[in-house]
Design an enzyme around this catalytic site. Structure first.
Site, PDB file in Angstrom:
ATOM      1  N   LYS A 178      -6.350 -77.979 -19.138  1.00 51.63           N
ATOM      2  CA  LYS A 178      -5.548 -76.790 -19.434  1.00 51.63           C
ATOM      3  C   LYS A 178      -5.990 -75.651 -18.537  1.00 51.63           C
ATOM      4  O   LYS A 178      -7.177 -75.515 -18.216  1.00 51.63           O
ATOM      5  CB  LYS A 178      -5.719 -76.380 -20.901  1.00 51.63           C
ATOM      6  CG  LYS A 178      -5.100 -75.028 -21.251  1.00 51.63           C
ATOM      7  CD  LYS A 178      -5.534 -74.556 -22.635  1.00 51.63           C
ATOM      8  CE  LYS A 178      -5.094 -73.129 -22.884  1.00 51.63           C
ATOM      9  NZ  LYS A 178      -5.546 -72.607 -24.194  1.00 51.63           N
ATOM     10  N   GLU A 223      -5.798 -60.771 -30.719  1.00 52.15           N
ATOM     11  CA  GLU A 223      -6.881 -61.755 -30.696  1.00 52.15           C
ATOM     12  C   GLU A 223      -8.251 -61.081 -30.711  1.00 52.15           C
ATOM     13  O   GLU A 223      -8.614 -60.352 -29.782  1.00 52.15           O
ATOM     14  CB  GLU A 223      -6.753 -62.660 -29.465  1.00 52.15           C
ATOM     15  CG  GLU A 223      -7.673 -63.865 -29.502  1.00 52.15           C
ATOM     16  CD  GLU A 223      -7.167 -65.022 -28.665  1.00 52.15           C
ATOM     17  OE1 GLU A 223      -7.838 -66.055 -28.626  1.00 52.15           O
ATOM     18  OE2 GLU A 223      -6.080 -64.892 -28.061  1.00 52.15           O
TER      19      GLU A 223
END
Length: 418
Positions: A178, A223
Site C-alpha cells: 500500500k 484523525e
C-alpha cells in the site's frame, strides 16, 4: 545530535507561567487576534493562543527528538502557578511537524496567552519572562471572507491519475502492499486571506474533528495520531473512505458497503497494524479492536479503529508521535518502501501535510493529530495550498481515487468561500 550543555539553543531563560480560572468566554476561535493565532479546538473545547513567548524549529530525521529535548528543558526551568491543573492548563506549546525528514517547517511555539476550555471549566494562561497582568478577553474584530479561485485544471488531474496508476502497477508487481499518495490544489485570492474565517467555519461545521492552526498551517483533522493523558495512550486510525450522498437512507447503504469493502478493509488493516506495532514497545495492556466502526463526517465516511494502551515507561506525547509517524494511514506498507515511492513519484513537497500537529503540556501529556483536511498559507497570504491523499492498494481505480481526493478537499475548500 547536539549537546544540551554546549548548544546555545538550550540556554533557555526561565518562563513564568500563570493559569487562572475564568468565566466562559464563548467561542474560542472568536477570541483570536488578527495575527499570531494558534488553535486546537474539538467540539467547542480546546485551546487557542497568540503571541510567542518561545519557539523552536528543526529540520532532519532527529527533529522530534530535538524538539522533545528542548521542550523538556524549557518545562523543567519554567516557574508555573496553575490553579486548574487540567490537560492543557499551565505551560503548553503548539506544534506542527513536516511529513518528510528533509523538509523545513517543523516548529514548536509557546504562546504568550492561552485560553482553554474543557468539560465546562475555562482558564486563561499567561506566559512570559516576567509576571504579567491577565489581558481582558473579548471577541476580536470579525474575520473577513475574500473570494478565492481554485487552480486545478484537467491536465493536473490527469497527471495525478497517471501517478496513481503507476503506484498500482508497482503494488501488483509485489514491490509493496500500500502507498498513500497526495495531491495539492491552490486557492488564490486578490488579497490576504484571514485564516480566522476558515478556522471558524471548520470548527462549526466539523465539531467532531480537531480544528487546528500553527504558523499558517490549518485544517480540521478527523484523525488523532496519539493522545497521552495520565498514562493512557489513545490513537484513532482512519483508512478506507466513501463519499456521502446527502441522503440519509442512501448513506446508510453506503456505510454498509464500506464496512464490507475488501479493498477498504485491507487498507484499514495495514494502518491499524502499523499503529499497534509502533505503540507496543511503549505500552502494556493494549486493546486493538478486531473490526473497525464507520465514522460519519459531514462530507465522507471512514473506517475507524481506536487503539488504546497503558504507558509502560516514561514517554511524552511528542515521543509517541515520533514513534508513530508516518503510519500506514499516511505513508503505506511497508513504510520505508512506501515513503521511498512517495518521494519518487508523487512530485510535490508535502510540507506539514500528513505530519503531526497538536500540543504538548509541561508533564509530557498532549494531543497530536495527523495534519489532514489541511492547507498551508503561502507567500503574501493570498494563496493557500490545499492537500488531500488516498490510500492506494492493488484494487485501486485511479478515477475513483481522484474522486475521493476531491471529497477530502471539500472541508477546507468550502471553509475558504465567502
Amino acid at each position: 545530535m547536539s549537546n544540551p550543555v554546549t548548544d546555545p539553543r538550550w540556554e533557555i531563560e526561565p518562563l513564568i507561567v500563570r493559569t487562572r480560572r475564568i468565566d466562559d468566554p464563548g467561542e474560542l476561535i472568536s477570541l483570536l487576534p488578527d495575527s499570531g493565532q494558534l488553535a486546537w479546538v474539538h467540539g467547542g473545547d480546546g485551546l487557542v493562543g497568540w503571541g510567542r513567548a518561545a519557539q523552536f524549529g528543526w529540520t532532519g530525521p532527529e527533529r522530534f527528538d530535538e524538539a522533545d529535548r528542548w521542550w523538556r528543558t524549557l518545562a523543567n526551568r519554567a516557574v508555573v502557578r496553575d490553579d486548574i491543573e487540567a490537560p492543557g492548563s499551565g505551560l503548553v506549546a503548539f506544534g506542527t511537524f513536516t511529513f518528510s525528514d528533509h523538509a523545513d517547517g517543523s516548529l514548536l511555539v509557546v504562546p504568550e496567552v492561552v485560553v482553554g476550555r474543557r468539560d465546562g471549566v475555562c482558564w486563561l494562561t499567561t506566559i512570559g519572562r516576567a509576571i504579567t497582568a491577565a489581558p481582558a478577553l473579548e471577541a476580536a474584530s470579525p474575520a473577513r471572507a475574500v473570494a478565492v479561485a481554485l487552480d486545478d485544471d484537467d491536465s493536473r488531474r490527469a497527471t495525478w491519475r497517471d501517478i496513481v496508476a503507476t503506484a498500482v502497477d508497482r503494488i501488483t508487481a509485489d514491490e509493496l502492499d500500500k502507498v498513500v499518495l497526495a495531491r495539492s490544489v491552490d486557492a488564490v485570492a486578490d488579497e490576504a486571506i484571514d485564516v480566522r474565517h476558515p478556522l471558524r467555519r471548520l470548527a462549526q461545521e466539523y465539531p467532531s474533528c480537531w480544528t487546528f492552526h500553527v504558523d499558517g498551517f490549518f485544517g480540521s483533522t478527523p484523525e488523532m495520531l496519539v493522545r497521552l493523558e495520565g498514562g493512557l495512550v489513545t490513537s484513532r486510525v482512519l483508512a478506507g473512505t466513501i463519499r456521502r450522498s446527502g441522503d440519509d437512507h442512501r448513506d446508510l447503504a453506503l456505510a454498509a458497503s464500506l464496512a464490507r469493502s475488501s479493498k477498504d478493509l485491507e487498507e484499514h488493516e495495514y494502518a491499524v497494524a502499523s499503529v499497534a506495532d509502533a505503540l507496543a514497545p511503549a505500552c502494556t495492556g493494549m486493546n486493538v479492536p478486531e473490526s473497525p466502526f464507520v465514522l460519519h463526517l459531514p462530507n465522507v465516511m471512514h473506517l475507524a479503529t481506536d487503539v488504546t494502551g497503558v504507558l509502560r515507561e516514561e514517554a511524552s506525547a511528542l515521543s509517541l508521535a515520533a514513534a508513530l509517524h508516518p503510519s500506514a494511514a499516511v505513508g503505506g506498507t511497508p513504510t520505508t518502501d512506501a515513503v521511498e515511492l512517495i518521494e519518487e513519484i508523487e512530485g510535490m513537497d508535502r510540507g506539514r501535510y500528513a505530519g503531526p500537529v497538536g500540543w504538548i503540556g509541561a508533564n509530557g501529556d498532549g494531543e497530536w493529530g495527523i495534519g489532514l483536511r489541511s492547507a498551508q498559507v503561502l507567500e503574501d497570504g493570498s494563496r493557500v495550498r490545499l492537500f488531500a491523499g488516498c490510500g492506494i492498494v492493488a484494487d485501486s481505480v485511479p478515477a475513483d481515487e481522484l474522486a475521493e481526493s476531491d471529497a477530502k478537499l471539500v472541508p477546507v475548500r468550502t471553509s475558504l468561500e465567502s
